[in-house]
Design a protein around this motif. Structure first.
Motif, PDB file in Angstrom:
ATOM      1  N   MET A 114       0.720  -1.059   0.136  1.00 21.82           N
ATOM      2  CA  MET A 114      -0.183   0.090   0.080  1.00 21.82           C
ATOM      3  C   MET A 114       0.914   1.305  -0.088  1.00 21.82           C
ATOM      4  SD  MET A 114      -3.152  -0.786  -0.464  1.00 21.82           S
ATOM      5  CE  MET A 114      -3.854   0.715  -0.080  1.00 21.82           C
ATOM      6  N   ASN A 115       1.944   1.190   0.766  1.00 24.20           N
ATOM      7  CA  ASN A 115       2.777   2.380   0.924  1.00 24.20           C
ATOM      8  C   ASN A 115       3.522   2.605  -0.632  1.00 24.20           C
ATOM      9  OD1 ASN A 115       2.968   3.963   3.248  1.00 24.20           O
ATOM     10  ND2 ASN A 115       2.915   1.923   4.119  1.00 24.20           N
ATOM     11  N   GLU A 116       3.952   1.588  -1.328  1.00 23.13           N
ATOM     12  CA  GLU A 116       4.727   1.677  -2.538  1.00 23.13           C
ATOM     13  C   GLU A 116       3.430   2.168  -3.533  1.00 23.13           C
ATOM     14  OE1 GLU A 116       7.699  -0.919  -3.145  1.00 23.13           O
ATOM     15  OE2 GLU A 116       8.373  -0.650  -1.232  1.00 23.13           O
ATOM     16  N   LEU A 117       2.411   1.568  -3.446  1.00 16.49           N
ATOM     17  CA  LEU A 117       1.411   1.856  -4.611  1.00 16.49           C
ATOM     18  C   LEU A 117       1.122   3.458  -4.341  1.00 16.49           C
ATOM     19  CD1 LEU A 117      -1.241  -1.283  -4.830  1.00 16.49           C
ATOM     20  CD2 LEU A 117       0.552  -0.680  -6.594  1.00 16.49           C
ATOM     21  N   ASP A 118       0.807   3.630  -3.217  1.00 16.82           N
ATOM     22  CA  ASP A 118       0.434   5.009  -2.836  1.00 16.82           C
ATOM     23  C   ASP A 118       1.646   6.116  -3.389  1.00 16.82           C
ATOM     24  OD1 ASP A 118      -1.376   7.517  -1.679  1.00 16.82           O
ATOM     25  OD2 ASP A 118       0.396   7.411  -0.701  1.00 16.82           O
ATOM     26  N   ALA A 119       2.926   5.605  -3.366  1.00 14.51           N
ATOM     27  CA  ALA A 119       4.059   6.474  -3.431  1.00 14.51           C
ATOM     28  C   ALA A 119       4.180   6.644  -5.033  1.00 14.51           C
ATOM     29  CB  ALA A 119       5.429   5.853  -3.161  1.00 14.51           C
ATOM     30  N   LEU A 120       3.805   5.560  -5.794  1.00 14.40           N
ATOM     31  CA  LEU A 120       3.775   5.468  -7.212  1.00 14.40           C
ATOM     32  C   LEU A 120       2.774   6.659  -7.821  1.00 14.40           C
ATOM     33  CD1 LEU A 120       3.920   1.661  -7.910  1.00 14.40           C
ATOM     34  CD2 LEU A 120       5.748   3.504  -8.470  1.00 14.40           C
TER      35      LEU A 120
ATOM     36  N   LYS B 210      -2.126  17.213  -5.619  1.00 15.06           N
ATOM     37  CA  LYS B 210      -3.621  16.380  -5.719  1.00 15.06           C
ATOM     38  C   LYS B 210      -3.620  15.107  -5.591  1.00 15.06           C
ATOM     39  CE  LYS B 210      -7.178  16.551  -9.384  1.00 15.06           C
ATOM     40  NZ  LYS B 210      -6.603  14.964  -9.749  1.00 15.06           N
ATOM     41  N   LEU B 211      -4.686  14.471  -4.990  1.00 13.89           N
ATOM     42  CA  LEU B 211      -4.486  13.022  -4.506  1.00 13.89           C
ATOM     43  C   LEU B 211      -5.155  12.370  -5.828  1.00 13.89           C
ATOM     44  CD1 LEU B 211      -4.673  10.727  -2.235  1.00 13.89           C
ATOM     45  CD2 LEU B 211      -7.039  11.071  -2.319  1.00 13.89           C
ATOM     46  N   ASN B 212      -4.462  11.219  -6.286  1.00 14.33           N
ATOM     47  CA  ASN B 212      -4.792  10.451  -7.188  1.00 14.33           C
ATOM     48  C   ASN B 212      -5.298   9.179  -6.798  1.00 14.33           C
ATOM     49  OD1 ASN B 212      -3.992  11.980  -9.691  1.00 14.33           O
ATOM     50  ND2 ASN B 212      -2.110  11.963  -8.592  1.00 14.33           N
ATOM     51  N   PRO B 213      -6.587   8.879  -6.453  1.00 15.03           N
ATOM     52  CA  PRO B 213      -7.000   7.743  -5.747  1.00 15.03           C
ATOM     53  C   PRO B 213      -6.928   6.439  -6.627  1.00 15.03           C
ATOM     54  CG  PRO B 213      -8.922   9.255  -6.411  1.00 15.03           C
ATOM     55  CD  PRO B 213      -7.839   9.749  -6.806  1.00 15.03           C
ATOM     56  N   LEU B 214      -6.846   5.297  -5.959  1.00 22.43           N
ATOM     57  CA  LEU B 214      -6.783   3.868  -6.715  1.00 22.43           C
ATOM     58  C   LEU B 214      -7.972   3.144  -6.450  1.00 22.43           C
ATOM     59  CD1 LEU B 214      -3.031   3.005  -5.674  1.00 22.43           C
ATOM     60  CD2 LEU B 214      -3.856   3.524  -8.155  1.00 22.43           C
TER      61      LEU B 214
ATOM     62  N   LEU C 108      -4.702   6.845   3.258  1.00 15.65           N
ATOM     63  CA  LEU C 108      -4.304   7.137   2.182  1.00 15.65           C
ATOM     64  C   LEU C 108      -5.285   7.792   0.958  1.00 15.65           C
ATOM     65  CD1 LEU C 108      -1.428   4.734   1.894  1.00 15.65           C
ATOM     66  CD2 LEU C 108      -1.263   7.038   2.471  1.00 15.65           C
ATOM     67  N   GLY C 109      -6.515   7.474   1.196  1.00 13.98           N
ATOM     68  CA  GLY C 109      -7.764   8.074   0.252  1.00 13.98           C
ATOM     69  C   GLY C 109      -7.739   7.314  -0.811  1.00 13.98           C
TER      70      GLY C 109
END
Ligand code: R1P
Ligand code: URA
Length: 288
Positions: A84-90, A103-107, A247-248
């Motif tokens: 989750m931390n690495e996907l969010d960093a990407l 700006k937040l880019n949600p998955l 993380l949104g």
């Protein structure tokens, strides 16, 4: 963010997943078993990226116009912390400047897993959608995140109901995404998922060692909260839901039931159930 905190490899990819930002889609299916990744991507019309590092195998491709990533997490909530931390960093950190993007880019993340049912009425071979996860692990305790009222109430009622007495481990409840849950109503049992930090003792399996709480599974099997029953055990959803909502990102879990813990049954040939579940998840991601 210094190199010790946001760790990138020599190609600039995130450390464990080995991925670059353009290699993931907005819609992600996470599975525990690396062997499940190709089973899913074989159903894609085309695959544009295949990356493999440790237990983290990632395939990104298309079904029609829908771009989808499937990624294996390996087993356990500790791996979900990494994923989750690495996907969010990407998505949400500029890896060149090492600064969070404005700006937040949600998955949208759907976990497609296997589980053990905690109700006599949920047969092996059926499917469960997790409305809440109760973490019987410690990952979210390391983050300073606030819990919602319903999550705190569910945690309290669960601990009272099962007479929780494992020293030093406090369960925590987290709600999954209502938007993603809505995709998995028909043909799915709904309920609360216990995320265990192990497969044997932490799920009440007694081989050669005694258990700290002998009757935990029986007590869990008749727990309900707001008309939702305790449904199953698996090993990833608490950190997935917890980190996802903090993380949104939108996250839910759907599992094929391969064990029934109350009936002492295990479905050895569970691949047909997984194949059906893959079709349901791909249909959800291609129609919403
Ligand atoms: C245990 O056998 C593993 O199976 C379940 C548990 O959550 C754990 O990861 O899920 P997967 O089939 O997705 O790995
Ligand atoms: N996965 C689990 O974590 N537990 C089970 O009983 C079956 C699959």
């Amino acid at each position: 963010m210094p190199p010790s905190e946001l760790v990138l490899d020599s190609a600039g990819a995130v450390y464990h997943l080995g991925l670059q930002p353009e290699e993931i889609a907005d819609k992600i299916i996470v599975v525990g078993d690396p062997g499940r990744v190709a089973k899913i991507s074989n159903k894609f019309d085309s695959v544009e990226h295949k990356v493999s590092k440790r237990e983290f195998v990632t395939h990104t491709g298309y079904i029609g116009n829908e771009r989808i990533t499937v990624l294996s997490t390996g087993i356990g909530v500790d791996n979900i912390d990494i994923v989750m931390n690495e996907l969010d960093a990407l998505r949400n950190i500029d890896l060149t400047t090492r600064m969070a993007k404005g700006k937040l880019n949600p998955l949208k993340i759907i976990r497609l897993g296997t589980c053990g049912a905690l109700s006599r009425d949920i047969p092996v071979g059926s499917f469960i959608q997790s409305n809440y996860a109760i973490g019987l692990d410690g990952v979210m305790h390391f983050y300073g995140c606030a819990y919602e009222e319903d999550e705190l109430e569910l945690t309290r009622k669960f601990m009272e109901h099962v007479n929780w007495n494992i020293d030093g481990l406090r369960p925590y409840a987290i709600r999954g995404s209502a938007t993603l849950s809505a995709y998995f109503q028909e043909g799915f049992f709904q309920g609360i998922t216990a995320t265990a930090c192990g497969f044997y003792g932490p799920q009440g399996r007694q081989l050669r060692l005694p258990l700290a709480m002998q009757n935990l599974n029986d007590a869990m099997s008749n727990f309900t909260y707001n008309d939702l029953a305790m449904a199953n055990y698996e090993m990833e959803s608490s950190a997935l839901f917890g980190l996802g909502s903090a993380l949104g990102h939108e996250c839910t879990t759907v599992c094929a039931v391969i064990a029934n813990r109350l009936r002492n049954e295990f479905l050895k040939d569970y691949q047909p159930a997984i194949d059906q579940l893959i079709d349901k998840v791909l249909e959800a991601f291609t129609t919403h």
